[in-house]
Write a protein that holds these residues in place. Structure first.
Motif, mmCIF file in Angstrom:
data_model
loop_
_atom_site.group_PDB
_atom_site.id
_atom_site.type_symbol
_atom_site.label_atom_id
_atom_site.label_comp_id
_atom_site.label_asym_id
_atom_site.label_seq_id
_atom_site.Cartn_x
_atom_site.Cartn_y
_atom_site.Cartn_z
ATOM 1 N N HIS A 1 0.768 -1.197 -0.127
ATOM 2 C CA HIS A 1 0.023 -0.097 -0.098
ATOM 3 C C HIS A 1 0.801 1.236 -0.006
ATOM 4 O O HIS A 1 0.195 2.374 0.232
ATOM 5 C CB HIS A 1 -0.961 -0.040 1.183
ATOM 6 C CG HIS A 1 -1.916 -1.104 1.222
ATOM 7 N ND1 HIS A 1 -3.179 -0.860 0.575
ATOM 8 C CD2 HIS A 1 -1.971 -2.188 1.672
ATOM 9 C CE1 HIS A 1 -3.817 -2.195 0.585
ATOM 10 N NE2 HIS A 1 -3.163 -2.850 1.471
ATOM 11 N N ARG B 1 -4.438 0.725 10.660
ATOM 12 C CA ARG B 1 -5.566 0.682 9.829
ATOM 13 C C ARG B 1 -6.447 -0.703 10.179
ATOM 14 O O ARG B 1 -7.505 -0.748 10.077
ATOM 15 C CB ARG B 1 -5.100 0.746 8.258
ATOM 16 C CG ARG B 1 -6.181 0.339 7.321
ATOM 17 C CD ARG B 1 -7.054 1.722 7.188
ATOM 18 N NE ARG B 1 -8.213 1.337 6.735
ATOM 19 C CZ ARG B 1 -9.244 2.403 6.615
ATOM 20 N NH1 ARG B 1 -9.099 3.390 7.029
ATOM 21 N NH2 ARG B 1 -10.309 1.959 6.033
ATOM 22 N N TRP B 2 -5.442 -1.625 10.650
ATOM 23 C CA TRP B 2 -5.817 -2.926 11.070
ATOM 24 C C TRP B 2 -6.859 -2.627 12.322
ATOM 25 O O TRP B 2 -7.840 -3.250 12.192
ATOM 26 C CB TRP B 2 -4.592 -3.788 11.686
ATOM 27 C CG TRP B 2 -5.234 -4.939 12.277
ATOM 28 C CD1 TRP B 2 -5.651 -6.143 11.520
ATOM 29 C CD2 TRP B 2 -5.037 -5.270 13.797
ATOM 30 N NE1 TRP B 2 -5.760 -7.153 12.702
ATOM 31 C CE2 TRP B 2 -5.294 -6.503 13.823
ATOM 32 C CE3 TRP B 2 -4.476 -4.549 14.803
ATOM 33 C CZ2 TRP B 2 -5.388 -7.071 15.035
ATOM 34 C CZ3 TRP B 2 -4.500 -5.199 16.032
ATOM 35 C CH2 TRP B 2 -4.983 -6.464 16.161
ATOM 36 N N GLN C 1 -10.124 -0.663 10.849
ATOM 37 C CA GLN C 1 -11.120 -1.503 9.903
ATOM 38 C C GLN C 1 -11.779 -2.621 10.775
ATOM 39 O O GLN C 1 -12.921 -3.169 10.417
ATOM 40 C CB GLN C 1 -10.285 -2.367 9.004
ATOM 41 C CG GLN C 1 -9.958 -1.349 7.677
ATOM 42 C CD GLN C 1 -9.315 -1.957 6.601
ATOM 43 O OE1 GLN C 1 -8.273 -1.302 6.123
ATOM 44 N NE2 GLN C 1 -9.834 -3.166 6.052
ATOM 45 N N PHE D 1 -6.219 7.002 6.275
ATOM 46 C CA PHE D 1 -7.702 7.134 5.604
ATOM 47 C C PHE D 1 -7.852 7.022 4.424
ATOM 48 O O PHE D 1 -8.904 7.197 3.416
ATOM 49 C CB PHE D 1 -8.784 8.242 6.177
ATOM 50 C CG PHE D 1 -8.762 8.281 8.110
ATOM 51 C CD1 PHE D 1 -9.507 7.107 8.559
ATOM 52 C CD2 PHE D 1 -7.881 8.981 8.647
ATOM 53 C CE1 PHE D 1 -9.510 7.352 9.842
ATOM 54 C CE2 PHE D 1 -8.014 9.145 9.871
ATOM 55 C CZ PHE D 1 -8.611 8.023 10.733
ATOM 56 N N ASP D 2 -6.616 6.754 3.443
ATOM 57 C CA ASP D 2 -6.581 6.638 2.199
ATOM 58 C C ASP D 2 -6.366 5.377 1.479
ATOM 59 O O ASP D 2 -6.064 5.140 0.552
ATOM 60 C CB ASP D 2 -5.773 7.673 1.586
ATOM 61 C CG ASP D 2 -4.401 7.641 1.934
ATOM 62 O OD1 ASP D 2 -4.067 6.626 2.942
ATOM 63 O OD2 ASP D 2 -3.513 8.406 1.457
ATOM 64 N N PHE D 3 -6.404 4.181 2.258
ATOM 65 C CA PHE D 3 -6.003 3.049 1.723
ATOM 66 C C PHE D 3 -6.836 1.975 2.800
ATOM 67 O O PHE D 3 -7.564 2.391 3.707
ATOM 68 C CB PHE D 3 -4.911 2.748 1.937
ATOM 69 C CG PHE D 3 -3.994 2.519 3.303
ATOM 70 C CD1 PHE D 3 -3.738 1.001 3.752
ATOM 71 C CD2 PHE D 3 -3.822 3.399 4.060
ATOM 72 C CE1 PHE D 3 -3.269 0.916 4.843
ATOM 73 C CE2 PHE D 3 -3.223 3.186 5.362
ATOM 74 C CZ PHE D 3 -3.108 1.693 5.788
ATOM 75 N N GLU D 4 -7.030 0.796 2.633
ATOM 76 C CA GLU D 4 -7.910 -0.239 3.024
ATOM 77 C C GLU D 4 -7.153 -1.697 2.959
ATOM 78 O O GLU D 4 -6.783 -2.032 1.915
ATOM 79 C CB GLU D 4 -9.298 -0.143 2.411
ATOM 80 C CG GLU D 4 -10.279 -1.276 3.122
ATOM 81 C CD GLU D 4 -11.391 -1.065 2.810
ATOM 82 O OE1 GLU D 4 -12.178 -2.056 2.781
ATOM 83 O OE2 GLU D 4 -11.928 0.190 2.571
ATOM 84 N N LEU D 5 -7.107 -2.362 3.977
ATOM 85 C CA LEU D 5 -6.240 -3.680 4.123
ATOM 86 C C LEU D 5 -7.306 -4.572 3.583
ATOM 87 O O LEU D 5 -8.553 -4.339 3.717
ATOM 88 C CB LEU D 5 -5.968 -3.913 5.550
ATOM 89 C CG LEU D 5 -4.840 -3.111 6.154
ATOM 90 C CD1 LEU D 5 -4.624 -3.571 7.681
ATOM 91 C CD2 LEU D 5 -3.543 -3.150 5.445
ATOM 92 N N THR D 6 -6.704 -5.670 2.680
ATOM 93 C CA THR D 6 -7.675 -6.595 2.248
ATOM 94 C C THR D 6 -7.982 -7.692 3.383
ATOM 95 O O THR D 6 -7.191 -7.395 4.485
ATOM 96 C CB THR D 6 -6.846 -7.466 1.078
ATOM 97 O OG1 THR D 6 -5.952 -8.147 1.641
ATOM 98 C CG2 THR D 6 -6.466 -6.600 0.069
#
Length: 276
Positions: free
Chosen positions: A210, A220-221, A224, A246-251
Motif C-alpha cells: 500500500h 488501519r488494522w 477496520q 484514511f486513504d487505503f484499506e487492508l484486504t
C-alpha cells in the motif's frame, strides 16, 4: 470534529472520533508541544489521565489552540488512589481544574483493582457525574469480563468505552467479546505495541503493498475492526503520519495475516498489578 476522521457512536448516542491522540508517558513539559502538534495535524480527540501527570500540559495546548471546545473530545481517568465514591467525585473536579475545562467528554475508571473492592463504588460516582450532566460519557479501562459483569449488575449505566491494551501481539479477544456483548466500544491503548510488531512480515508485506509505513498498517488494522485507537508520539512527523491512514484499506487476507500475529506480547502492566 475533523471531517477526515470517522466517528464511533457510543451506547448513549455521543459520537467519538475513532482515532485520537494519547499522551501516556509524555512528561508535562513536553505535552503542550505534542498536543499542539496533534491538533494542528487534525486530531480532535485527546486522551490523558491523572496518573500521567500531564493534564495541565494538555489543557495549555487546548487553550492555546483557539479551537472551539465543542470540536474537541477530551478523555481523562480516575486513578486507583482515588477509588471510592467521594474520592472519585473529587478527582473529577481536580481533573477539570488541571485541564482548565468545564467538562470532560469521557471519564474512565483507570483500573478495576478488584482486591480493594472499591471499583463498583467508584463507578457509582461516575454514574452520578453522568446523571448530573457534568460529563458526556463514562467508561472504564483495563476491565476484564468479570469486572464488567460486576458493575453491569450493580450499576445503572453500561460503560460506553473499555480502554484496554490491544495490538496484533495481544488481541484480548475475551475482553473484546465481552465489550461487544454489552454494546461497549473497545478502545486500544498501546495500539502499536511500542513498536514490537512493526517488523513482522505480515505488517511489512501490507506496508509495501500500500505504500504505507508499518505503523500506518497496524493503525488501519485497528480501524477496520471498529476499534477506537489512540497512538502516541512526541515527534511531529510521526504524529502527522499516524493520522494519515484514511486513504487505503487492508484486504481480508492482510487483516487475517495480522490477526495471526497474536501472542502474549503485553507491553504494559497486567490488571493484576493493581489488585491492591
Amino acid at each position: 470534529m475533523n471531517a477526515q476522521i470517522p466517528e464511533i457512536t457510543l451506547n448513549n448516542g455521543i459520537r467519538m472520533p475513532q482515532l485520537g491522540f494519547g499522551v501516556f508517558q509524555v512528561p508535562d513539559a513536553e505535552t503542550t508541544a505534542a498536543v499542539s502538534a496533534a491538533l494542528q495535524a487534525g486530531y480532535r480527540s485527546i486522551d490523558t489521565a491523572a496518573v500521567y501527570g500531564n493534564e495541565a500540559g494538555v489543557g495549555r495546548a487546548i487553550a492555546e489552540s483557539g479551537l472551539p471546545r465543542e470540536e474537541l473530545f477530551v478523555t481523562s481517568k480516575v486513578w486507583v488512589s482515588d477509588h471510592g465514591y467521594d474520592n472519585a467525585l473529587r478527582a473529577y473536579d481536580e481533573a477539570l481544574e488541571r485541564l482548565g475545562l468545564e467538562y470532560l467528554d469521557l471519564f474512565l475508571v483507570h483500573w478495576p483493582t478488584p482486591a480493594s473492592g472499591l471499583y463498583p463504588e467508584t463507578w457509582r460516582a461516575l454514574e452520578k457525574l453522568y446523571a448530573d450532566g457534568r460529563v458526556r460519557a463514562i467508561g472504564v479501562s483495563n476491565f476484564e469480563p468479570a469486572h464488567l459483569e460486576r458493575i453491569a449488575g450493580d450499576g445503572r449505566v453500561v460503560p460506553a468505552v473499555n480502554q484496554i491494551e490491544l495490538h496484533p501481539a495481544l488481541q484480548n479477544r475475551a475482553v473484546v467479546a465481552a465489550n461487544e456483548a454489552r454494546g461497549i466500544v473497545t478502545e486500544a491503548w498501546s495500539p502499536l505495541a511500542q513498536g514490537a510488531v512493526l517488523g513482522d512480515d505480515a505488517v511489512l508485506s501490507a506496508a509495501a503493498a500500500h505504500g504505507k509505513s508499518a505503523a500506518q498498517v497496524v493503525l488501519r488494522w485497528h480501524l477496520q475492526q471498529g476499534r477506537v485507537v489512540i497512538p502516541k508520539s512526541v515527534t511531529p512527523s510521526r504524529i502527522a503520519e499516524n493520522i494519515d491512514v484514511f486513504d487505503f484499506e487492508l484486504t481480508a487476507d492482510e487483516l487475517a495475516a495480522i490477526d495471526g500475529l497474536e501472542r502474549d506480547g503485553r507491553t504494559g502492566p497486567h490488571p493484576d498489578s493493581f489488585n491492591g
